[in-house]
Design an enzyme around this catalytic site. Structure first.
Site, short mmCIF file in Angstrom:
data_model
loop_
_atom_site.label_atom_id
_atom_site.label_comp_id
_atom_site.label_asym_id
_atom_site.label_seq_id
_atom_site.Cartn_x
_atom_site.Cartn_y
_atom_site.Cartn_z
N LYS A 145 3.10 110.53 22.61
CA LYS A 145 2.53 109.17 22.68
C LYS A 145 2.14 108.68 21.29
O LYS A 145 2.44 107.55 20.89
CB LYS A 145 1.30 109.16 23.59
CG LYS A 145 0.41 107.93 23.45
CD LYS A 145 -0.82 108.01 24.29
CE LYS A 145 -1.94 108.82 23.75
NZ LYS A 145 -2.75 108.16 22.71
N ASN A 146 1.48 109.55 20.51
CA ASN A 146 0.96 109.13 19.20
C ASN A 146 2.02 109.03 18.11
O ASN A 146 1.71 108.66 16.99
CB ASN A 146 -0.19 110.05 18.78
CG ASN A 146 -1.40 109.82 19.68
OD1 ASN A 146 -1.45 108.85 20.44
ND2 ASN A 146 -2.36 110.71 19.61
N CYS A 184 -15.53 102.32 21.65
CA CYS A 184 -14.66 103.30 22.32
C CYS A 184 -15.53 104.45 22.82
O CYS A 184 -16.53 104.77 22.19
CB CYS A 184 -13.62 103.81 21.32
SG CYS A 184 -12.70 105.21 21.94
N ASP A 217 -8.09 116.28 19.42
CA ASP A 217 -7.53 115.94 20.74
C ASP A 217 -7.35 117.17 21.63
O ASP A 217 -6.96 117.03 22.79
CB ASP A 217 -6.18 115.22 20.58
CG ASP A 217 -6.34 113.85 19.93
OD1 ASP A 217 -5.33 113.26 19.53
OD2 ASP A 217 -7.49 113.39 19.81
N ARG A 253 -2.81 107.42 30.87
CA ARG A 253 -2.56 106.75 29.58
C ARG A 253 -1.73 107.61 28.65
O ARG A 253 -1.01 107.10 27.80
CB ARG A 253 -3.89 106.44 28.88
CG ARG A 253 -4.73 105.36 29.55
CD ARG A 253 -5.87 104.97 28.65
NE ARG A 253 -5.37 104.62 27.31
CZ ARG A 253 -6.17 104.27 26.32
NH1 ARG A 253 -7.48 104.27 26.51
NH2 ARG A 253 -5.68 103.96 25.13
C1 EPZ Z 1 -5.49 108.90 15.97
O1 EPZ Z 1 -6.51 107.91 16.17
C2 EPZ Z 1 -5.03 109.29 17.38
N1 EPZ Z 1 -4.52 108.11 18.06
C3 EPZ Z 1 -6.19 109.87 18.15
O2 EPZ Z 1 -5.72 110.33 19.41
C4 EPZ Z 1 -6.75 111.07 17.41
O3 EPZ Z 1 -7.90 111.53 18.07
C5 EPZ Z 1 -7.13 110.66 15.97
O4 EPZ Z 1 -6.01 110.06 15.30
C6 EPZ Z 1 -7.57 111.85 15.14
O5 EPZ Z 1 -6.61 112.84 15.12
C7 EPZ Z 1 -3.25 107.69 17.76
O6 EPZ Z 1 -2.53 108.23 16.95
C8 EPZ Z 1 -2.77 106.49 18.51
P1 EPZ Z 1 -8.45 108.13 12.76
P2 EPZ Z 1 -7.04 107.05 14.93
O7 EPZ Z 1 -8.29 106.78 12.15
O8 EPZ Z 1 -5.97 106.85 13.95
C9 EPZ Z 1 -12.75 107.01 11.11
C10 EPZ Z 1 -5.63 110.54 21.76
O9 EPZ Z 1 -6.37 111.21 22.49
N2 EPZ Z 1 -12.16 105.76 10.63
O10 EPZ Z 1 -7.68 109.25 12.16
O11 EPZ Z 1 -7.71 105.87 15.49
C11 EPZ Z 1 -12.79 107.12 12.63
O12 EPZ Z 1 -13.88 106.46 13.18
C12 EPZ Z 1 -6.22 109.71 20.60
O13 EPZ Z 1 -4.39 110.51 21.89
C13 EPZ Z 1 -12.92 104.86 9.92
O14 EPZ Z 1 -14.11 105.10 9.68
O15 EPZ Z 1 -8.14 108.02 14.32
C14 EPZ Z 1 -12.83 108.63 12.84
O16 EPZ Z 1 -14.12 109.09 12.75
C15 EPZ Z 1 -7.70 109.62 20.69
N3 EPZ Z 1 -12.36 103.70 9.49
C16 EPZ Z 1 -11.98 109.15 11.68
O17 EPZ Z 1 -11.94 108.10 10.70
C17 EPZ Z 1 -11.03 103.39 9.74
O18 EPZ Z 1 -10.56 102.32 9.33
C18 EPZ Z 1 -10.55 109.52 12.06
O19 EPZ Z 1 -10.01 108.48 12.80
C19 EPZ Z 1 -10.26 104.32 10.45
C20 EPZ Z 1 -10.85 105.51 10.89
#
Ligand code: EPZ
Length: 485
Positions: free
Chosen positions: A72-73, A170, A358, A450
């Protein structure tokens, strides 16, 4: 002849598909037809089985084989990449899950043409973004899936403007997109925030130097796509190294981009003026595979998880070996044969190649059955222990203290009525229910739809006792004594 919208049948979390009835040899048979989603389809598509539940009876070891779907990701950013070109993009091994449906609706709402394969081509999607009349990601769609924000960079890069709703809160954490916005500004975009929307514009993006304050997966993907059409070279540092980022770079390079270093923390992108179409097979879902690996270890089964990429699972497999689980791998499968008592082991979630956040919830379910105390530290998201409360309802012994959860095992679990709160939390409850004494009723399984393709059918095919309430049981299954009234 009659057309029956496939999605009216319970259980299919996938896209609005269609089939036609034909008479052959006196017996009515359904033959798949290709369905082109139109603009108006996207708006009124309301996923059904929102009220579905799972009924799970614990006790059976998982045996045999399970096939893993596409990731999915990896599929979500790949579909967003279609925005970067006016030529068609053909994507294969797309999982049939709800988030993919949401992404299709999002693209169609912008004016894209999305063609869904069916039958043997069931997991293929052809996307054409020749005329994107409406470069906007509406709140109604973004609120159901934050990954919708992945269209921001590609829209600005190709269309010169984008209006994308801010995703809002979220269940697992604040999850802002400030790093996406900051990066786009460093590529020369003008960004305004108004009425809950990001308004971004740029005549043409220009190459720049981006250092991410924090490692972000979709942030890296979003800006890599934007920089692919920028004027000049972009260097991005402190990038995410996830396999999904690498898969996206492979696709973009097939489309004519010039990207180097994906999979490392420094990525270089030489911008080009135009990208073309491509055909690309999405990588297997390492989180779905990991979920089945843990389920097999926990149920004391002998299960082969096929069509996966074992090297993407190394952090998980190393941890399970520490817990005393016997795992063997081939090029594209993992075999789990576990008859031993599990040993407790501490865990910290990290960015790839560390242990994935995850998989944290599924690991917690395993830790409830391990001999000893496991300390689980969640380093990526600030609120990702929702599943602990539900596991406590099943009899687990867990104490949450901020970003740490102290799990005391081995504590027998008993079936109970529990509730899903997010995608991976739901997976941990399914796994726990497979070893719980008696019956568990899992509510709000739309969370699991999902990101898991027909998980109940896959687990049932491997000797699991699970069924979906609301599902029309195929005749054969009705005869199998699942023992669930
Ligand atoms: C991706 O989310 C995945 N989703 C998530 O999987 C996964 O948990 C996550 O990466 C971490 O591995 C998809 O790929 C669609 P991040 P993403 O930006 O990109 C902070 C699932 O279960 N951050 O790497 O949204 C954020 O809050 C989902 O399939 C900022 O502060 O995660 C977090 O603490 C859930 N500012 C950290 O960075 C930003 O602009 C990592 O988040 C972006 C992120």
């Amino acid at each position: 002849m009659k057309i029956i919208p496939k999605n009216r049948q319970a259980g299919s979390a996938g896209a609005p598909m269609a089939a036609k009835l034909v008479k052959s040899a006196g017996e009515l048979k359904k033959v798949p037809v290709r369905l082109k989603l139109r603009f108006e389809d996207a708006a009124e598509y309301v996923p059904e089985n929102l009220m579905d539940k799972f009924v799970i009876r614990g006790g059976n070891p998982l045996l045999g084989n399970i096939r893993v779907s596409g990731a999915k990701n990896a599929a979500l950013p790949a579909m967003a990449a279609a925005i970067l070109t006016e030529e068609p993009l053909i994507l294969e091994n797309i999982p049939d899950v709800r988030d993919i449906q949401t992404e299709r609706n999002l693209l169609v709402s912008m004016g894209a043409e999305v063609e869904l394969g069916y039958g043997r081509a069931h997991h293929r999607t052809t996307i054409s973004c020749r005329d994107l009349a409406n470069p906007e990601a509406a709140y109604e769609l973004v609120k159901t899936m934050r990954a919708s924000t992945l269209v921001l960079g590609p829209l600005v890069a190709r269309m010169g403007r984008a209006r994308v709703s801010l995703p809002g809160g979220c269940a697992i954490g604040a999850r802002p997109i400030d790093l996406h916005i900051k990066g786009l500004e460093q590529l020369g975009a003008t960004i305004r925030q108004e009425h809950g929307y990001i308004e971004a514009s740029a005549e043409r993006l220009r190459g720049g130097h981006i250092v991410f304050d924090k490692i972000t997966v979709t942030g890296t993907e979003d800006l890599m796509m934007a920089a692919a059409l920028a004027d000049g070279e972009t260097v991005m540092e402190n990038c995410a190294r996830e396999p999904e980022v690498v898969d996206l770079a492979v696709l973009l390079n097939k489309m004519g981009a010039k990207i180097e270093g994906a999979g490392t923390s420094t990525i270089r992108i030489k911008g080009v003026s135009r990208l073309g179409g491509a055909r690309h097979r999405i990588i297997p879902d390492r989180i779905e595979a990991g979920t089945f690996v843990i389920a097999a270890a926990l149920t004391g089964g002998d299960l082969s998880i096929n069509n996966c990429e074992p090297r993407h699972l190394s952090a998980l497999l190393e941890k399970l070996q520490e817990c005393g689980v016997t795992v063997t791998t081939t090029r594209d499968s993992v075999r789990v044969k576990n008859g031993h008592r599990l040993k407790a082991a501490d865990l910290s979630t990290e960015e790839y190649p560390g242990f994935p956040t995850d998989m944290q919830a599924q690991y917690m379910a395993l830790a409830t059955q391990a001999e000893g105390t496991s300390i689980i530290t969640e380093n990526i998201f600030e609120n990702r222990f929702m599943h602990a409360q539900e596991l406590l309802r099943m009899g687990a012994n867990i104490k949450v203290e901020g970003s740490r959860a102290i799990v005391r095992g081995h504590t027998p679990l008993s079936g109970a009525a529990v509730q899903c709160s997010d995608l991976r939390a739901s997976a941990s409850l399914v796994i726990a229910a497979l070893v719980a004494e008696g019956e568990t009723i899992l509510d709000r399984v739309y969370h699991i739809d999902r990101g898991y393709e027909r998980i109940e059918e896959k687990l049932r095919g491997a000797n699991g006792q699970i069924r979906r309430i609301g599902e029309i049981l195929p005749r054969r299954a009705a005869q199998v004594p699942v023992g669930v009234a």
